[in-house]
Design a protein around this motif. Structure first.
Motif, short mmCIF file in Angstrom:
data_model
loop_
_atom_site.label_atom_id
_atom_site.label_comp_id
_atom_site.label_asym_id
_atom_site.label_seq_id
_atom_site.Cartn_x
_atom_site.Cartn_y
_atom_site.Cartn_z
N GLU A 1 0.83 -1.21 0.00
CA GLU A 1 0.00 0.00 0.00
C GLU A 1 0.87 1.27 0.00
OE1 GLU A 1 -3.66 0.14 -0.05
OE2 GLU A 1 -3.04 -1.78 -0.90
N LEU A 2 1.90 1.25 -0.80
CA LEU A 2 2.82 2.38 -0.88
C LEU A 2 2.16 3.53 -1.65
CD1 LEU A 2 5.70 3.63 -0.65
CD2 LEU A 2 6.23 2.51 -2.82
N ALA B 1 11.23 6.64 -3.12
CA ALA B 1 10.58 6.03 -1.95
C ALA B 1 11.24 4.70 -1.60
CB ALA B 1 9.09 5.83 -2.23
N LEU B 2 11.54 3.88 -2.61
CA LEU B 2 12.18 2.59 -2.36
C LEU B 2 13.58 2.75 -1.80
CD1 LEU B 2 11.09 0.63 -5.58
CD2 LEU B 2 10.10 0.46 -3.29
N ALA B 3 14.24 3.87 -2.17
CA ALA B 3 15.61 4.13 -1.70
C ALA B 3 15.64 4.81 -0.35
CB ALA B 3 16.35 4.98 -2.73
N GLY B 4 14.46 5.14 0.20
CA GLY B 4 14.40 5.83 1.48
C GLY B 4 14.68 7.32 1.36
N LEU B 5 14.53 7.87 0.16
CA LEU B 5 14.80 9.28 -0.08
C LEU B 5 13.54 10.12 -0.16
CD1 LEU B 5 17.51 8.80 -2.87
CD2 LEU B 5 17.90 9.19 -0.42
N GLN B 6 12.36 9.48 -0.07
CA GLN B 6 11.09 10.18 -0.23
C GLN B 6 10.11 9.73 0.84
OE1 GLN B 6 9.82 12.62 -2.55
NE2 GLN B 6 8.25 12.52 -0.96
N PHE B 7 9.53 10.68 1.55
CA PHE B 7 8.51 10.33 2.55
C PHE B 7 7.32 9.68 1.85
CE2 PHE B 7 4.68 11.24 5.00
CZ PHE B 7 5.03 10.71 6.23
N HIS B 8 6.78 8.63 2.46
CA HIS B 8 5.68 7.89 1.84
C HIS B 8 4.78 7.29 2.91
CE1 HIS B 8 8.87 4.91 2.64
NE2 HIS B 8 7.86 4.09 2.89
N SER B 9 3.60 6.88 2.49
CA SER B 9 2.71 6.10 3.34
C SER B 9 2.80 4.65 2.92
CB SER B 9 1.27 6.62 3.21
OG SER B 9 1.19 7.97 3.60
N GLY B 10 2.33 3.75 3.80
CA GLY B 10 2.46 2.33 3.52
C GLY B 10 3.79 1.78 4.02
N ARG B 11 4.09 0.54 3.66
CA ARG B 11 5.30 -0.11 4.17
C ARG B 11 6.20 -0.56 3.02
NH1 ARG B 11 1.71 -3.59 6.27
NH2 ARG B 11 2.93 -5.40 5.59
#
Length: 471
Positions: free
Chosen positions: A8-9, A48-58
């Motif tokens: 649910e990204l 988001a996958l690299a941890g460089l973008q704030f996101h919702s989900g896991r």
């Protein structure tokens, strides 16, 4: 075994939902591509996958796995610990000495020279060992960034449009290298054009303009029916008005150069190049990465001081005969693949386009009503009304490119120089721009130099060709 899993990204930028909730997992032996139209959130997903973008989900990963991302554009610091370069700096020998070499850049990432030598052999960049970073071509820099990423021993390698700006041979070579990387157990997630998915890819994630995603296997994706191309819609009346706003000053030769030679240290970039571009001619300039195309253009645009050491005439006037750089630039509309990097981060789309009226990297003057109207009409022609007040630095690569294309055209220049202008555009945007260039050249006696690696990107109006082979 699942290497990385998104549950649910979703991503919001301000109040705008860029990616709606999407779930997928990359399993062992799978290689993924992310495709979709420009502005659909492909790069945002990688961030988001690299941890460089704030996101919702896991986002869940196999324990101990390292994720490394290679950006489409790369910034570096010089020896003075600054990354605020000015555009002409790469062509200035003195300033280039303030940037580190490839050897100095890669050394911290490898404990043993033998490992580095093997990697350089694989990527074909051994000859760059003592080159300054600021003087690398687009293709050379992409191979360097891949070398740096692989030296960090990633389990998952995220690549943002690595084929963009590469010539046909370099694209084929890079795909071969990436295939070998995948065979060594590294999982690749690559953002790429819809018509340039590498053959080793097993799964495709397709994003649309609404931020929704669909998942396919490569076999399913390749069997999808091809969408019928719609005719390009252009406001011809508006284009005729804009193209005829200024009287074009007459000249015999936009460019005349004889036996031009450019050298940095022991590296000879151009050798005995002669070229004549007459008024109204439309040229395509091509050549492999590193052949000297950008250097050749810099002699024309007034950005390279070595122009004074050569026999070069621009608009029938010899360089070094008392003209200023502004005398040259006011007659040239120019787009390059890296120009957006030099604009202030706080500049809006509207102001970036308006700066083309004054040939400045940024807007430092008050506009009158006529100038405001002209900028607004070019924005309307390119369909950029919805982003005109947004920051250039916050746009997708394609939106940045279209903005700078409008900037190049806003003053109706005598000579239009487009250095890989379709880079970063999706298929429909590239078709639209080609149609606009063709119409402009049809309606006016516009002189054009168009640089591209791909024959299908060349506008129909182009009928003369020059190719640099390099050394």
């Amino acid at each position: 075994m699942t290497m990385i899993k998104a549950v649910e990204l979703s991503v919001k930028l301000g109040s705008r939902c860029v990616i709606n909730p999407v779930s997928f997992e990359v399993n062992e032996h799978e290689q993924w591509a992310v495709v979709g139209p420009s502005g659909s959130g492909k790069t945002t997903l990688l961030h988001a996958l690299a941890g460089l973008q704030f996101h919702s989900g896991r986002i869940e990963m196999e324990k101990g796995i390292r994720v490394v991302m290679v950006e489409q554009q790369h910034k570096f610091k010089n020896l003075s610990n600054t990354s605020n370069f000015y555009y002409q700096q790469r062509f200035n020998s003195f300033d280039a000495e303030d940037t580190i070499t490839v050897k100095e850049y890669l050394q911290p990432y490898v404990p043993f020279r033998e490992e580095l030598t093997s990697l350089l052999d694989l990527l074909g960049i051994n000859n760059l060992w003592n080159r300054r970073l600021i003087q690398l071509s687009n293709g050379e820099n992409k191979r360097l960034q891949l070398a740096k990423a692989l030296l960090q021993q990633p389990g998952i390698l995220l690549l943002d449009n690595p084929f963009t700006g590469l010539d046909v041979t370099a694209r084929s070579s890079l795909e071969h290298i990436l295939h070998k990387v995948a065979q060594h157990g590294i999982h690749i997630i690559i953002v790429t054009a819809q018509n340039a998915v590498p053959s080793f890819i097993t799964n495709i994630l397709v994003l649309n303009e609404q931020g929704n995603a669909k998942l396919y296997t490569a076999q399913e994706y390749n069997s999808l029916p091809q969408q019928e191309k719609q005719p390009v819609q252009i406001d011809i009346v508006l284009l005729q008005k804009l193209a005829g706003m200024d009287k074009v000053h007459e000249f015999e030769n936009a460019v005349y150069m004889k036996n031009v030679r450019v050298q940095y240290g022991a590296k000879e970039i151009l050798k005995n190049v002669s070229w004549q571009v007459k008024e109204g001619e439309r040229w395509a300039l091509s050549g492999p990465n590193g052949a000297g195309k950008s250097t050749l253009l810099s002699l024309i645009t007034g950005d390279n001081p070595q122009a004074y050491a050569n026999e070069i005439y621009l608009f029938d006037r010899k360089r070094g005969s008392g003209e200023s750089i502004w005398d040259i630039k006011k007659r040239i509309g120019y787009v390059s693949t890296e120009l957006h990097l030099y604009f202030p981060p706080s500049i809006s789309v509207f102001k970036a386009i308006a700066s083309g009226l004054f040939d400045t990297i940024g807007l430092f003057r008050q506009l009158n009503e006529a100038q405001i109207s002209r900028v607004s009409e070019w924005i309307r022609l390119f369909g950029l009304q919805h982003i005109s007040n947004r920051l250039l630095s916050h746009l997708s690569a394609s939106e940045q490119r279209l903005t700078l294309l409008a900037r190049a055209l806003v003053k109706n220049p005598s000579l239009l120089i487009l250095d890989e202008p379709a880079q970063g555009l999706d298929v429909e945007q590239a078709r639209m721009f080609k149609a606009i260039v063709d119409q402009i050249c049809t309606l006016t006696n516009k002189t054009l130099i168009y640089v591209t690696h791909l024959e299908e990107e060349i506008p129909a109006c182009v009928n003369r060709f020059i190719r640099l082979e390099g050394n």
